[in-house]
Design an enzyme around this catalytic site. Structure first.
Site, PDB file in Angstrom:
ATOM      1  CD  GLU A   1      -1.541  -2.415   1.710  1.00  0.00           C
ATOM      2  OE1 GLU A   1      -2.356  -3.339   1.772  1.00  0.00           O
ATOM      3  OE2 GLU A   1      -0.342  -2.550   2.062  1.00  0.00           O
TER       4      GLU A   1
ATOM      5  N   PRO B   1      11.580 -13.799  -0.619  1.00  0.00           N
ATOM      6  CG  PRO B   1      12.411 -14.908   1.238  1.00  0.00           C
ATOM      7  CD  PRO B   1      12.852 -14.155   0.027  1.00  0.00           C
ATOM      8  NE  ARG B   2       4.133  -8.660  -0.036  1.00  0.00           N
ATOM      9  CZ  ARG B   2       4.368  -7.503   0.568  1.00  0.00           C
ATOM     10  NH1 ARG B   2       5.561  -7.265   1.085  1.00  0.00           N
ATOM     11  NH2 ARG B   2       3.437  -6.587   0.663  1.00  0.00           N
TER      12      ARG B   2
ATOM     13  CG  LEU C   1      13.049  -4.577   2.478  1.00  0.00           C
ATOM     14  CD1 LEU C   1      12.651  -3.749   3.691  1.00  0.00           C
ATOM     15  CD2 LEU C   1      11.886  -5.478   2.064  1.00  0.00           C
ATOM     16  N   GLY C   2      13.105  -3.088  -1.827  1.00  0.00           N
ATOM     17  CA  GLY C   2      13.151  -2.040  -2.832  1.00  0.00           C
ATOM     18  C   GLY C   2      13.931  -2.395  -4.075  1.00  0.00           C
TER      19      GLY C   2
ATOM     20  CG  ASN D   1       1.351  -5.600  -7.933  1.00  0.00           C
ATOM     21  OD1 ASN D   1       0.666  -5.791  -8.927  1.00  0.00           O
ATOM     22  ND2 ASN D   1       2.148  -4.565  -7.788  1.00  0.00           N
ATOM     23  CG  LEU D   2      -0.180 -10.236 -11.851  1.00  0.00           C
ATOM     24  CD1 LEU D   2      -0.431  -9.285 -12.992  1.00  0.00           C
ATOM     25  CD2 LEU D   2      -0.681 -11.626 -12.192  1.00  0.00           C
ATOM     26  CB  ILE D   3       0.945  -4.499 -11.719  1.00  0.00           C
ATOM     27  CG1 ILE D   3      -0.534  -4.889 -11.786  1.00  0.00           C
ATOM     28  CG2 ILE D   3       1.202  -3.221 -12.507  1.00  0.00           C
ATOM     29  CD1 ILE D   3      -1.461  -3.922 -11.094  1.00  0.00           C
TER      30      ILE D   3
END
Length: 417
Positions: free
Chosen positions: A51, A255-256, A296-297, A322-324
């Site tokens: 988000e 990993p998420r 991250l990022g 999210n696959l976008i």
């Protein structure tokens, strides 16, 4: 909600052992603040990392339309807050989301006195909505989505959820299906603008670096992107059951959740794999049977490095990730059966030829290996780029609607520097 506050403090202390960010400014969650804050900022609530990245796209569009706009960013997770800190400019503020009691919410609104509030995607709390309405603070839900599962949960809690949705001053949905579900939940949907995440531009330097690394790899690189708990163990079992598959590609796991990096690395070692972590690469990737993206990022770098990606969260009933971003980077995707959090994007991506759907992770690994070494991969990569480009435009539409909602309430004039 008041009674469980001590349990929340205990939970935060325990989470803080793995993620120290949860120990930062704990009193803010209960409506206790230091100093004072000038009123009139635009408040954006982005609960977690995904988000917050969507909020970044919206904030960029808002700053284009109204330079000098000051923001208040709130979050619920440590990763969201850390990412949000990168978005702050002079005059912006950041805080934790208040715990959803009337007292904490009232203290939050009294201290910051925002001009208007924008909640990103799904994060709606009953007391927050009620107190904002009582105080005349317009509250909107932007990039709004609601899955069938979440709608069923909402309807079971209708005495709490329906008044909360009805209290929203505006709702801008991602898709027509989301709009229908939100209306069933009690919201008045003003418009369907699409998904803000299509407007994100991948980091060009990261993408180029990743593609350079892919070109120098002796094996095709297969990425498991934003994997969730249980999925990594599934992948390792598949590779153990098919040792030839393990040798046919360079495997890359991202990993998420960052607090699981060490856990995933340990699982891989227990499975007999050699592991190389991104945090240990000073230049080129270090040879190993499994690479772990523990940063991250840098998803653009990982998507550039990969020839094809397995979609995390879609091989367990978690709704998919999210696959976008993968499409915007030109990386074909193989997804599992569970994509209800991004149902329309997944369906459209598959229809555009940018993604494949499979029933199991074992089938997904097989398809990813076949795709990574076929001419079809290039065709799907091109389809992914076209798919991403064709769905842009939500950011400017949403920014215009936000500024109209807050018109006359913001403390910074449009011409401010």
């Amino acid at each position: 909600m008041r009674c469980v506050q001590p349990l929340l403090r205990r939970k935060l202390r325990r989470r803080g052992e793995a993620e120290p960010g949860y120990l930062e400014a704990i009193d803010e969650r209960f409506g206790r603040y230091q100093g004072s804050a000038a009123p009139g900022r635009l408040w954006i609530h982005a609960v977690s990392l995904g988000e917050t990245r969507a909020a970044a796209i919206l904030m960029q569009a808002l700053r284009r339309q109204q330079p000098g706009l000051r923001f208040l960013l709130t979050h619920g997770t440590a990763t969201g807050r850390a990412e949000g800190a990168k978005l702050l400019r002079n005059g912006d503020l950041q805080s934790w989301q208040p715990w959803d009691t009337p007292r904490a919410v009232a203290a939050f609104l009294h201290h910051f006195a925002p001009a208007a509030g924008v909640l990103m995607e799904t994060e709606l709390w009953p007391n927050l909505a009620a107190v904002c309405r009582e105080r005349g603070i317009p509250l909107a839900l932007a990039n709004a989505r609601l899955s069938d599962k979440s709608l069923r949960q909402s309807l079971r809690l209708a005495p709490l959820s329906r008044p909360a949705y009805a209290a929203l001053a505006a709702v801008w949905a991602q898709t027509e299906a989301d709009a229908r579900r939100l209306a069933q939940a009690g919201a008045t949907v003003q418009a369907v603008y699409g998904n803000l995440k299509f407007d994100a531009a991948p980091d060009a330097a990261q993408l180029e670096r990743g593609r350079g690394w892919r070109a120098s790899s002796t094996l095709p690189v297969v990425l498991f992107a934003s994997s969730r708990e249980g999925e990594e163990a599934q992948l390792l079992r598949v590779l153990q059951a098919h040792p030839d598959w393990a040798q046919q590609a360079q495997w890359l796991l991202v990993p998420r959740h960052p607090q699981r990096f060490d856990e995933v690395a340990a699982l891989a070692v227990q499975a007999g794999l050699t592991v190389s972590r991104r945090s240990g690469w000073s230049g080129e990737p270090v040879a190993a049977s499994l690479w772990i993206g523990d940063s991250l990022g840098e998803m653009a770098l990982y998507y550039g490095l990969a020839g094809v990606a397995l979609l995390g969260g879609s091989f367990e009933p978690l709704g998919g990730q999210n696959l976008i971003e993968a499409a915007a980077c030109g990386c074909p995707v193989v997804m599992g059966p569970h994509t209800f959090n991004f149902a329309e994007a997944a369906q459209l991506s598959e229809g555009a030829g940018a993604a494949l759907r499979v029933a199991t992770l074992e089938e997904g690994v097989q398809q990813a290996l076949a795709l990574a070494t076929s001419e079809r991969r290039e065709a799907m990569a091109g389809a992914a780029l076209r798919f991403a480009a064709s769905h842009r435009g939500a950011a400017d539409k949403t920014a215009t609607a936000v500024l109209a909602l807050a018109a006359g309430r913001l403390s910074v004039p449009a011409a401010a520097g």
